[in-house]
Design a protein around this motif. Sequence first.
Motif, PDB file in Angstrom:
ATOM      1  N   PRO A  35      23.578 -13.645  -1.767  1.00 50.94           N
ATOM      2  CA  PRO A  35      22.895 -14.169  -2.966  1.00 50.94           C
ATOM      3  C   PRO A  35      21.396 -13.906  -2.963  1.00 50.94           C
ATOM      4  N   PHE A  36      20.830 -13.605  -1.812  1.00 48.82           N
ATOM      5  CA  PHE A  36      19.374 -13.477  -1.691  1.00 48.82           C
ATOM      6  C   PHE A  36      18.895 -12.027  -1.691  1.00 48.82           C
ATOM      7  N   ILE A  37      19.758 -11.086  -1.277  1.00 48.33           N
ATOM      8  CA  ILE A  37      19.299  -9.696  -1.227  1.00 48.33           C
ATOM      9  C   ILE A  37      19.946  -8.825  -2.305  1.00 48.33           C
ATOM     10  N   ALA A  38      21.043  -9.285  -2.888  1.00 46.78           N
ATOM     11  CA  ALA A  38      21.687  -8.527  -3.968  1.00 46.78           C
ATOM     12  C   ALA A  38      21.241  -9.106  -5.311  1.00 46.78           C
ATOM     13  N   LYS A  39      20.551  -8.316  -6.096  1.00 45.37           N
ATOM     14  CA  LYS A  39      19.948  -8.801  -7.338  1.00 45.37           C
ATOM     15  C   LYS A  39      20.764  -8.488  -8.586  1.00 45.37           C
ATOM     16  N   ALA A 178      21.749  -8.421   8.029  1.00 44.58           N
ATOM     17  CA  ALA A 178      20.633  -7.650   7.481  1.00 44.58           C
ATOM     18  C   ALA A 178      20.598  -6.249   8.083  1.00 44.58           C
ATOM     19  N   SER A 179      20.889  -6.151   9.373  1.00 42.63           N
ATOM     20  CA  SER A 179      20.895  -4.845  10.041  1.00 42.63           C
ATOM     21  C   SER A 179      21.993  -3.947   9.474  1.00 42.63           C
ATOM     22  N   GLU A 190      16.298  -0.233  -3.410  1.00 49.51           N
ATOM     23  CA  GLU A 190      15.642  -1.526  -3.238  1.00 49.51           C
ATOM     24  C   GLU A 190      16.457  -2.444  -2.331  1.00 49.51           C
ATOM     25  N   LEU A 191      17.788  -2.337  -2.400  1.00 50.54           N
ATOM     26  CA  LEU A 191      18.643  -3.165  -1.553  1.00 50.54           C
ATOM     27  C   LEU A 191      18.402  -2.847  -0.081  1.00 50.54           C
ATOM     28  N   GLN A 192      18.321  -1.569   0.238  1.00 47.80           N
ATOM     29  CA  GLN A 192      18.079  -1.187   1.633  1.00 47.80           C
ATOM     30  C   GLN A 192      16.714  -1.664   2.098  1.00 47.80           C
ATOM     31  N   ALA A 193      15.724  -1.561   1.238  1.00 50.73           N
ATOM     32  CA  ALA A 193      14.369  -1.990   1.602  1.00 50.73           C
ATOM     33  C   ALA A 193      14.316  -3.499   1.813  1.00 50.73           C
ATOM     34  N   ARG A 197      13.401  -5.293   5.367  1.00 50.49           N
ATOM     35  CA  ARG A 197      12.275  -6.220   5.477  1.00 50.49           C
ATOM     36  C   ARG A 197      12.714  -7.570   6.040  1.00 50.49           C
ATOM     37  N   LEU A 198      13.923  -7.986   5.695  1.00 50.66           N
ATOM     38  CA  LEU A 198      14.407  -9.296   6.124  1.00 50.66           C
ATOM     39  C   LEU A 198      14.874  -9.300   7.573  1.00 50.66           C
ATOM     40  N   ARG A 199      15.215  -8.138   8.082  1.00 58.05           N
ATOM     41  CA  ARG A 199      15.789  -8.030   9.432  1.00 58.05           C
ATOM     42  C   ARG A 199      14.849  -8.571  10.499  1.00 58.05           C
ATOM     43  N   MET A 200      13.578  -8.169  10.485  1.00 56.28           N
ATOM     44  CA  MET A 200      12.662  -8.570  11.544  1.00 56.28           C
ATOM     45  C   MET A 200      12.395 -10.077  11.565  1.00 56.28           C
TER      46      MET A 200
END
Length: 343
Positions: A35-39, A178-179, A190-193, A197-200
């Motif tokens: 819900p947070f990374i798929a827009k 996230a990985s 944008e999804l990959q980006a 960004r969230l992974r770290m």
Amino acid sequence: MFEFLSVLWFFLIFILIAGYFVLDGFDLGIGVLSPFIAKNGEERAILRRAIGPVWDGNEVWLLTAGGALFAAFPNAYATTFSGFYLAVMLVLFGLIVRAVSFEFGAADPKWRPLWDGCFFVGSLLPAVLLGVAVGNIFAGIPMDAIGDYAGVPLLGLVTPFTLLVGLLGLAMFLAAGASWAALKAPLPSELQARAARLRMPLQVIALVLFVVVSFFALAIIGPEMDGNLAVLRWLFAALVIVALGASIAVGQFQGDDLKAFLAQSAAMIALVALLACSMFPVLVNATPDSVGPAITIWNAASSELSLTCMTIITCIGLPLVLAYHVIIYRTFRGRVKPEDLAH
């Protein structure tokens, strides 16, 4: 031979748990993160496709671990599954809802918001509760003279330590999700980006929680740990930190999503190995006020014949399962392409 087989199956069960932690870990992580990374609908479809060919096979490791515990150490199985009955039912409810929502979400646009919400909840429940359960068997549960759980159902299992372990497990699942999303999403997109960004931050949170949980664990049962495995415990603890650090480094500074995912997976395997070395030979610890003793491989193992038969079956079946996973992951390797979304 009986003692050797008991020790062998103790570590084999943890190997199965490690397989589930890694393989279904990124599935659950993507479910919680979706819900947070798929827009939009296309990005949700990409995430579904990223785990679609493998998610059901990944869950086999959890079923196999439960079956192996039942056959090899029935007393430990009886105590954990009866004592954690409500928690186990919530986990199963989450996995069922997750499977149903995954299948219906792609085919029922009218109810898609409902299925997306069910996918999130069905992924979140197992991700948290499995860690809470591990925290309980590590810290100890109250047991009566025959080894039955003697505490308050469900609420008695939630303590500051077990909650921290649950959050650590959730953080590792989210970092793995996230990985995997960064590895499978189209590049550039944008999804990959977003996933990259969230992974770290998720890995940093997992690292902090790991340090905190480790200090708590040493305070709780540190003196009772098997001294012969002290070197291995320090080794695996160091591997968790090094692998998470390596995943952060290669992901952020080299942009290598595959190496970042592999390093994240190595950290998860090292974490399970650390748990195994910290608990050996105990399967379920008992709290100081328990009437009954802790459940160990020495007082919970089934017969030598059963363990021997299980070992023979495992020597035949495990290579087949591994071969299946190799074929599936090789067949569906690479990033999700637009034409894949039509299937």
